[in-house]
Design a protein around this motif. Structure first.
Motif, PDB file in Angstrom:
ATOM      1  N   LEU A 194       0.830  -1.209   0.000  1.00 36.86           N
ATOM      2  CA  LEU A 194       0.000   0.000   0.000  1.00 36.86           C
ATOM      3  C   LEU A 194       0.860   1.253   0.000  1.00 36.86           C
ATOM      4  CD1 LEU A 194      -2.794  -1.078   2.493  1.00 36.86           C
ATOM      5  CD2 LEU A 194      -2.956  -0.882   0.009  1.00 36.86           C
ATOM      6  N   ALA A 195       2.095   1.120   0.428  1.00 35.01           N
ATOM      7  CA  ALA A 195       3.062   2.209   0.253  1.00 35.01           C
ATOM      8  C   ALA A 195       3.723   2.028  -1.102  1.00 35.01           C
ATOM      9  CB  ALA A 195       4.102   2.169   1.362  1.00 35.01           C
ATOM     10  N   ARG A 196       3.578   2.995  -1.971  1.00 31.46           N
ATOM     11  CA  ARG A 196       4.199   2.861  -3.291  1.00 31.46           C
ATOM     12  C   ARG A 196       5.705   3.081  -3.230  1.00 31.46           C
ATOM     13  NH1 ARG A 196       4.595   8.235  -5.407  1.00 31.46           N
ATOM     14  NH2 ARG A 196       3.249   9.720  -4.333  1.00 31.46           N
ATOM     15  N   SER A 197       6.183   3.685  -2.136  1.00 32.37           N
ATOM     16  CA  SER A 197       7.624   3.894  -1.953  1.00 32.37           C
ATOM     17  C   SER A 197       7.858   4.312  -0.517  1.00 32.37           C
ATOM     18  CB  SER A 197       8.147   4.982  -2.910  1.00 32.37           C
ATOM     19  OG  SER A 197       7.499   6.217  -2.653  1.00 32.37           O
ATOM     20  N   TRP A 198       9.135   4.347  -0.129  1.00 36.97           N
ATOM     21  CA  TRP A 198       9.472   4.805   1.207  1.00 36.97           C
ATOM     22  C   TRP A 198      10.892   5.357   1.223  1.00 36.97           C
ATOM     23  CZ3 TRP A 198       8.236  -0.350   0.179  1.00 36.97           C
ATOM     24  CH2 TRP A 198       9.334  -1.224   0.086  1.00 36.97           C
ATOM     25  N   ARG A 199      11.188   6.106   2.272  1.00 34.23           N
ATOM     26  CA  ARG A 199      12.519   6.672   2.458  1.00 34.23           C
ATOM     27  C   ARG A 199      12.919   6.498   3.912  1.00 34.23           C
ATOM     28  NH1 ARG A 199      14.585  11.451   4.243  1.00 34.23           N
ATOM     29  NH2 ARG A 199      12.501  12.386   4.458  1.00 34.23           N
ATOM     30  N   VAL A 200      14.089   5.911   4.134  1.00 31.94           N
ATOM     31  CA  VAL A 200      14.615   5.725   5.486  1.00 31.94           C
ATOM     32  C   VAL A 200      15.598   6.854   5.764  1.00 31.94           C
ATOM     33  CG1 VAL A 200      15.829   4.161   7.050  1.00 31.94           C
ATOM     34  CG2 VAL A 200      14.387   3.226   5.210  1.00 31.94           C
ATOM     35  N   SER A 201      15.473   7.500   6.920  1.00 31.23           N
ATOM     36  CA  SER A 201      16.386   8.584   7.268  1.00 31.23           C
ATOM     37  C   SER A 201      17.813   8.058   7.413  1.00 31.23           C
ATOM     38  CB  SER A 201      15.944   9.257   8.574  1.00 31.23           C
ATOM     39  OG  SER A 201      16.064   8.362   9.659  1.00 31.23           O
ATOM     40  N   ASP A 217      19.962   8.343   9.722  1.00 30.20           N
ATOM     41  CA  ASP A 217      20.296   7.767  11.023  1.00 30.20           C
ATOM     42  C   ASP A 217      19.354   6.634  11.421  1.00 30.20           C
ATOM     43  OD1 ASP A 217      17.980   9.138  11.550  1.00 30.20           O
ATOM     44  OD2 ASP A 217      18.791  10.338  13.203  1.00 30.20           O
ATOM     45  N   GLY A 218      18.414   6.282  10.539  1.00 29.99           N
ATOM     46  CA  GLY A 218      17.503   5.180  10.819  1.00 29.99           C
ATOM     47  C   GLY A 218      16.438   5.491  11.845  1.00 29.99           C
ATOM     48  N   SER A 219      16.240   6.773  12.193  1.00 27.90           N
ATOM     49  CA  SER A 219      15.296   7.114  13.253  1.00 27.90           C
ATOM     50  C   SER A 219      13.859   7.268  12.762  1.00 27.90           C
ATOM     51  CB  SER A 219      15.721   8.411  13.949  1.00 27.90           C
ATOM     52  OG  SER A 219      15.642   9.512  13.047  1.00 27.90           O
ATOM     53  N   PHE A 220      13.649   7.320  11.466  1.00 24.60           N
ATOM     54  CA  PHE A 220      12.272   7.354  10.967  1.00 24.60           C
ATOM     55  C   PHE A 220      12.221   6.843   9.526  1.00 24.60           C
ATOM     56  CE2 PHE A 220      13.841  11.562   9.765  1.00 24.60           C
ATOM     57  CZ  PHE A 220      13.380  11.702   8.459  1.00 24.60           C
ATOM     58  N   ILE A 221      11.042   6.393   9.142  1.00 27.77           N
ATOM     59  CA  ILE A 221      10.767   5.940   7.770  1.00 27.77           C
ATOM     60  C   ILE A 221       9.536   6.686   7.294  1.00 27.77           C
ATOM     61  CG2 ILE A 221      10.334   3.965   6.270  1.00 27.77           C
ATOM     62  CD1 ILE A 221      11.423   2.142   8.441  1.00 27.77           C
ATOM     63  N   VAL A 222       9.631   7.278   6.121  1.00 32.04           N
ATOM     64  CA  VAL A 222       8.507   7.998   5.533  1.00 32.04           C
ATOM     65  C   VAL A 222       7.948   7.169   4.377  1.00 32.04           C
ATOM     66  CG1 VAL A 222       7.760  10.076   4.322  1.00 32.04           C
ATOM     67  CG2 VAL A 222       9.422  10.241   6.185  1.00 32.04           C
ATOM     68  N   PHE A 223       6.652   6.861   4.446  1.00 30.88           N
ATOM     69  CA  PHE A 223       5.977   6.068   3.422  1.00 30.88           C
ATOM     70  C   PHE A 223       5.074   6.969   2.583  1.00 30.88           C
ATOM     71  CE2 PHE A 223       6.887   3.151   6.872  1.00 30.88           C
ATOM     72  CZ  PHE A 223       7.353   2.019   6.220  1.00 30.88           C
ATOM     73  N   ARG A 224       5.129   6.789   1.274  1.00 29.70           N
ATOM     74  CA  ARG A 224       4.185   7.443   0.362  1.00 29.70           C
ATOM     75  C   ARG A 224       3.133   6.425  -0.023  1.00 29.70           C
ATOM     76  NH1 ARG A 224       4.621  13.112  -0.483  1.00 29.70           N
ATOM     77  NH2 ARG A 224       6.776  13.651  -0.079  1.00 29.70           N
ATOM     78  N   LEU A 225       1.870   6.748   0.205  1.00 25.09           N
ATOM     79  CA  LEU A 225       0.788   5.804  -0.034  1.00 25.09           C
ATOM     80  C   LEU A 225       0.314   5.861  -1.482  1.00 25.09           C
ATOM     81  CD1 LEU A 225      -1.353   6.355   3.185  1.00 25.09           C
ATOM     82  CD2 LEU A 225       0.590   4.825   2.838  1.00 25.09           C
ATOM     83  N   ARG A 226      -0.118   4.721  -1.978  1.00 23.31           N
ATOM     84  CA  ARG A 226      -0.744   4.683  -3.299  1.00 23.31           C
ATOM     85  C   ARG A 226      -2.238   4.958  -3.153  1.00 23.31           C
ATOM     86  NH1 ARG A 226       0.920   0.911  -6.197  1.00 23.31           N
ATOM     87  NH2 ARG A 226       2.464  -0.089  -4.840  1.00 23.31           N
ATOM     88  N   GLU A 227      -2.901   5.248  -4.242  1.00 23.54           N
ATOM     89  CA  GLU A 227      -4.344   5.443  -4.222  1.00 23.54           C
ATOM     90  C   GLU A 227      -5.014   4.078  -4.205  1.00 23.54           C
ATOM     91  OE1 GLU A 227      -7.668   7.014  -7.366  1.00 23.54           O
ATOM     92  OE2 GLU A 227      -5.897   8.275  -7.083  1.00 23.54           O
ATOM     93  N   ALA A 228      -5.866   3.840  -3.223  1.00 24.85           N
ATOM     94  CA  ALA A 228      -6.536   2.547  -3.097  1.00 24.85           C
ATOM     95  C   ALA A 228      -7.793   2.743  -2.275  1.00 24.85           C
ATOM     96  CB  ALA A 228      -5.613   1.523  -2.437  1.00 24.85           C
TER      97      ALA A 228
END
Length: 512
Positions: A85-92, A94-105
């Motif tokens: 459901l996340a079309r992509s993601w980015r890990v910081s 330092d590994g302290s957060f992950i940002v997910f971009r959601l797909r349309e569903a």
């Protein structure tokens, strides 16, 4: 302060390209409505139905759950993590957060997936009823949705295995809905359908799945069968795939099915003997040390699989976990068998046992041929030590209940990791997480401190220290890293052996 999501184009780690446009499901749905065909435009012939036998109802239920829901990530045929459901993601960095971009569903009630619903679902899972899931999510310090199509997961310590965890059915995204009961998961590659045969479950390709165009078969017929029946059905060509387990049934599969059909994959798992230290004298370290030293672990692997491929274990985790360096084997591992036996007898004498006062125990096993063979090897080693061990065979369900309740002296058991991490093997050893009296408070504290480690390397080092403390206390008696077995027809495409035992039905094809 945590950095805000980067405005740069998001990416999926590991070279995974972003998924195709998210509106594909609408096209697939239109095709289904116009074509009025059972499997979304497929002809419904033999090549369009995958027939699978599994050995337990629990395995069948899990396969259904894996196939009818979807999380932020999912696994491909080889067990690698790809966008869900996340079309992509980015890990910081330092590994302290992950940002997910959601797909349309869209989920139940044609509700469009929104970041706030994903954040709510993950927050609920962190406090859910399943203790293992709660333990694996302990490093998640917060989940936020700054935008409708963005979810940020903040971590107390770097946890790259979280991406794999998010693909498990326990974390399938369940948005709120207007009905009663548990909210349905976002539509996965298959949907449940009425079964045509008694005793089977049927799944059909789901046109609402975001990647419906790439689902390989129109339907799946799933049956729970005893080993002998499953092997016979496979040999007669009545089923395409038999998903076995670690040991039970592999002998029948080797004898009753074509040799080229048997697939053995090295599992991310351990086979061990659980020790109930609530029952004296198993509460004495010297007794546990004696019992673990006299076992011929290589012989156990050969007894089950007829091969030396099963790796002998002396630690609590299997080899090969990513980024993890387990503690070294105990020093006695390098001794000759006769020296081990002599040291074990000395330990037993320290505990007050000798030929006049023999150690008497009971070993609980399941009722498979393979477990009987393992018991034979174990009893032979313990008899040489001077112990008398009675073997108690139970049904698979009865044996599982005994392990859960702690109603045994010694019991053959196994552990498997859903993610590439030592945590699933260690969390169950905590004082509060087992029913057999195991409690090493210092190991618990070290394990918990791992969630505050500043780097991934430091977190893994703390987990290794916790494992060493449990290992020195002989928390369990490790035996081997088992092999997982399956019977795969030459008609099946898309079955790829992998350590996680992940075999998504959507990735499979059937060709006559």
């Amino acid at each position: 302060m945590h950095p805000s999501p980067s405005p740069a184009p998001p990416f999926a780690p590991g070279g995974v390209a972003p998924a195709r446009p998210a509106r594909r499901w609408r096209t697939a749905l239109l095709v289904c409505l116009l074509g009025a065909l059972a499997a979304c435009g497929r002809g419904g012939g033999a090549a369009d139905t995958l027939r699978i036998d599994v050995l337990t109802d629990e395995a069948a239920a899990r396969l259904v759950a894996e196939s009818t829901g979807v999380g932020l990530t999912r696994a491909d045929a080889a067990g690698r993590i790809v966008p869900g459901l996340a079309r992509s993601w980015r890990v910081s960095d330092d590994g302290s957060f992950i940002v997910f971009r959601l797909r349309e569903a869209e989920g139940a009630d044609t509700q469009t997936l929104a970041g706030r619903e994903v954040a709510r679902a993950l927050t609920t899972a962190r406090a859910g009823a399943d203790p293992l899931t709660r333990g694996l999510l302990a490093g998640v310090s917060g989940v936020f949705a700054p935008l409708d199509d963005v979810v940020e997961v903040r971590l107390s310590t770097p946890q790259p295995e979280l991406l794999e965890l998010l693909a498990r059915p326990e974390l399938a995204i369940r948005p709120r809905h207007r009905g009663r009961g548990m909210p349905p998961a976002m539509p996965g590659p298959f949907a449940p359908a009425e079964a045509a045969e008694p005793g089977t479950r049927r799944l059909v390709a789901n046109p609402r799945f975001f990647d419906a165009a790439n689902v390989g078969v129109g339907s799946v017929v799933l049956r729970t069968a005893a080993v002998a029946e499953a092997v016979r059905r496979f040999a007669r060509g009545e089923t395409d795939l038999v998903l076995g387990g670690f040991h039970a049934g592999v002998s029948e599969a080797r004898v009753g099915a074509p040799r080229e059909a048997l697939v053995l994959e090295r599992a991310r798992a351990t086979l061990f003997v659980a020790i109930n230290r609530r029952r004296p004298p198993l509460d004495e370290l010297a007794v546990r040390e004696a019992l673990t030293r006299v076992i011929d672990r290589a012989q156990i692997g050969r007894a089950i699989y007829g091969t030396d491929a099963a790796v002998p274990l002396h630690g609590l985790t299997p080899p090969g976990l990513s980024g993890y360096v387990p503690p070294p084997d105990p020093e006695w591992v390098g001794l000759a068998p006769a020296e081990r036996l002599e040291e074990a007898r000395q330990r037993l004498a320290e505990a007050g046992f000798d030929s006049m006062n023999r150690l008497r125990l009971r070993l609980a096993i399941g009722n498979s041929v393979e477990e009987e063979r393992v018991a034979t090897v174990l009893v032979a080693g313990w008899s040489a030590l001077g112990a008398e061990v009675v073997v108690e065979k139970r049904s698979p369900r009865g044996h599982a209940a005994a392990l859960s309740e702690g109603s045994f002296d010694l019991a053959l058991a196994s552990a498997e990791a859903a993610i590439d991490s030592p945590l699933p093997f260690l969390l169950g050893l905590r004082c509060s997480a087992n029913a057999f009296g195991l409690c090493v408070e210092e190991a618990d504290r070290v394990l918990a401190s791992g969630w505050e480690a500043p780097t991934l390397a430091e977190r893994m080092a703390r987990l290794a220290l916790a494992e060493r403390l449990w290992q020195e206390d002989v928390a369990t008696i490790p035996l081997i890293q088992p092999l997982r077995w399956a019977l795969v027809s030459k008609r099946v495409r898309g079955f790829v052996p992998n350590a996680g035992g992940v075999h998504p039905l959507a990735a499979m094809r059937r060709a006559d």
